[in-house]
Structure formats: C-alpha cells, structure tokens
Motif scaffolding. Structure first.
Motif, PDB file in Angstrom:
ATOM      1  N   GLU A  17      -3.927   1.102   1.441  1.00 24.19           N
ATOM      2  CA  GLU A  17      -4.022  -0.017   2.391  1.00 24.19           C
ATOM      3  C   GLU A  17      -4.397   0.496   3.772  1.00 24.19           C
ATOM      4  O   GLU A  17      -3.922   1.557   4.199  1.00 24.19           O
ATOM      5  N   GLU A  40      -5.430  -4.174   0.706  1.00 27.28           N
ATOM      6  CA  GLU A  40      -4.520  -3.266  -0.004  1.00 27.28           C
ATOM      7  C   GLU A  40      -4.608  -3.374  -1.518  1.00 27.28           C
ATOM      8  O   GLU A  40      -3.739  -3.968  -2.162  1.00 27.28           O
ATOM      9  N   ASP A  67      -0.012  -1.938   9.366  1.00 33.45           N
ATOM     10  CA  ASP A  67       0.485  -1.886   7.985  1.00 33.45           C
ATOM     11  C   ASP A  67      -0.526  -1.078   7.176  1.00 33.45           C
ATOM     12  O   ASP A  67      -1.710  -1.430   7.164  1.00 33.45           O
ATOM     13  N   HIS A  91      -3.585  -9.393   3.240  1.00 31.41           N
ATOM     14  CA  HIS A  91      -3.201 -10.489   4.137  1.00 31.41           C
ATOM     15  C   HIS A  91      -3.815 -10.278   5.508  1.00 31.41           C
ATOM     16  O   HIS A  91      -4.099  -9.146   5.914  1.00 31.41           O
TER      17      HIS A  91
HETATM   18 MG    MG Z   1       0.328  -5.193   3.652  1.00 32.25          MG
END
Ligand code: MG
Ligand code: MG
Length: 236
Positions: free
Chosen positions: A220, A189, A93, A156
């Motif tokens: 991010e 992020e 991500d 996260h």
């Molecule tokens: Mg993310």
C-alpha cells in the motif's frame, strides 16, 4: 499529508529492519511507536474501533489487520506490516510484505507480483482518468501471475480521516467510477492471495486470513493526484 507520509515511510524502514527470526510482532509495534514519538506524530491505528496497536502485523496466510502480540517470527515466514500516522490532522497509510530470512520461491513471487500490481495501479492515478482503472490494472497484473485479488477489503480515499470515500477496489467493479482531479489523495492497497480470493475473519474480530490457508501479501501507498501525475507520499 506529505509530512504524514514521510513519517509512515520512516516507520516502514524501522519495522523492516526490526523484523527478523526470533522477534515478536509486539516488539515490531514498539519500534513503530518510537518513530511516531520521535516525529511528534500520532497513530491513526491505535484505538481505531478499539485496535490495540500502532501497526498491523499479518504473517503468512493472514491477509490484513493482524494484531501485534506474542507471535514470534521464524525463518521462512512472510510478514505484512501496515503503518499509519497523523501529522497536524492529516493522515498517511502504507503497507508492505517482506520475507523473514530465506523464503520459498512461491512466497518470493507473491511478494514481487503484489508490489508490481500496486505500481500498476498507481500509474492510473492521473488527472482525468477514471478511478476504477486502478483496480483494473492491479487485477490484470495479479491474474496474469495466476494469483487472486481479495474483494472484501479495498483501498480508500484518505485525508483528514484515514478511511474516506470513495473506496478503491483492486478489481474492476463493473463501472468506471469517479473522474480523478488534482488534489485527490488515495490509499491504493492490493491484497493478493496465492490461492483463491476468499477470506475468513478470526475470532479476535480483526485478523483476516485466506479461507484456503494460502499465503497472502499486501502492499500500500498513499498517493496524491497532481497536475504532474501521481505523487507517492509514503516513499522515504
Ligand atoms: Mg489503507
Ligand atoms: Mg494501511
């Protein structure tokens, strides 16, 4: 996770090259889909609580979660692109913000400061350090530049799911948080507004914009804590 990260990095390169004045955000999503197909990866964004695309595209005052569609990029816009991929069950991500053609000095500075705040946060992902030092470092860079850090949306942990616990705030939340160990992986992020930190959710149920209409940027990476220090998995 390294392999998933490389696919995300390739999505960044392809979408960055595609994002030009006159192009719609739906066309950029199509470019990202081609990368996923070519690499035999699947999307962690498509179908996530019903999200209809493989990337998020968030122009100008949109902070995150913009849905690719008919919006046509124009000279002077800034555009945040968030990409994700799954390879053999493991997630990557990462996001970036880019200028579309020539942009204002404020927009350029916002992009530069937001990316710099991400790297300040990444530097704190060291074994034995406390997780919330990441947010403290991000916040310091951002507020020294007189910008503001979004509070309602955070980073996260990431692994066999995109969003795992614990969360990674981009500000000091008042406690040091868990102690970092080798093998932990996080998506850091920062979302940074040129004006105030307040956010507003649009009627589509996804798009988050700045409450005051100011510009916003988002960077991010997915990063592993290792014995040798932070390893950024979503770099080319
Ligand atoms: Mg993310
Ligand atoms: Mg993301």
């Amino acid at each position: 996770m390294r392999r998933a990260g490389k696919v995300v990095a390739e999505m960044h390169e392809a979408t960055r090259a595609a994002a030009k004045p006159g192009v719609t955000t739906r066309q950029i999503d199509a470019v990202a889909r081609e990368v996923l197909e070519r690499r035999g990866a699947t999307s962690n964004f498509l179908g996530y609580h019903g999200f209809p695309a493989v990337i998020c595209t968030s122009p100008n005052d949109m902070i995150v979660h913009g849905i690719p569609g008919d919006y046509r990029l124009k000279e002077g816009d800034i555009l945040s692109i968030d990409c994700g991929a799954i390879v053999e069950g493991y997630h990557g991500d990462a996001a970036f913000t880019m200028p579309i053609g020539e942009v204002s000095p404020l927009a350029r500075r916002l992009i530069e400061v937001t990316e710099r705040s991400l790297w300040a946060g990444i530097a704190e992902l060291r074994k034995g350090n406390r997780l919330h030092e990441v947010g403290r470092a991000v916040q310091k860079v951002v507020e020294q530049a007189a910008f503001s850090v979004v509070r309602e949306y955070v980073g996260h942990a990431i692994g066999t799911a995109m969003h795992e616990q614990p969360q990674v705030p981009n500000y000091w939340p008042g406690s040091p948080g868990p102690t970092l160990k080798s093998g932990m992986v996080f998506a850091v992020e920062p979302m940074v507004n040129a004006g105030g930190p307040e956010t507003r959710l649009l009627d589509d149920g996804w798009s988050v914009v700045t409450a005051d209409g100011s510009l916003s940027a988002h960077f991010e990476h997915t990063i592993a804590v290792t014995d040798q220090g932070p390893e950024v998995l979503t770099l080319p």
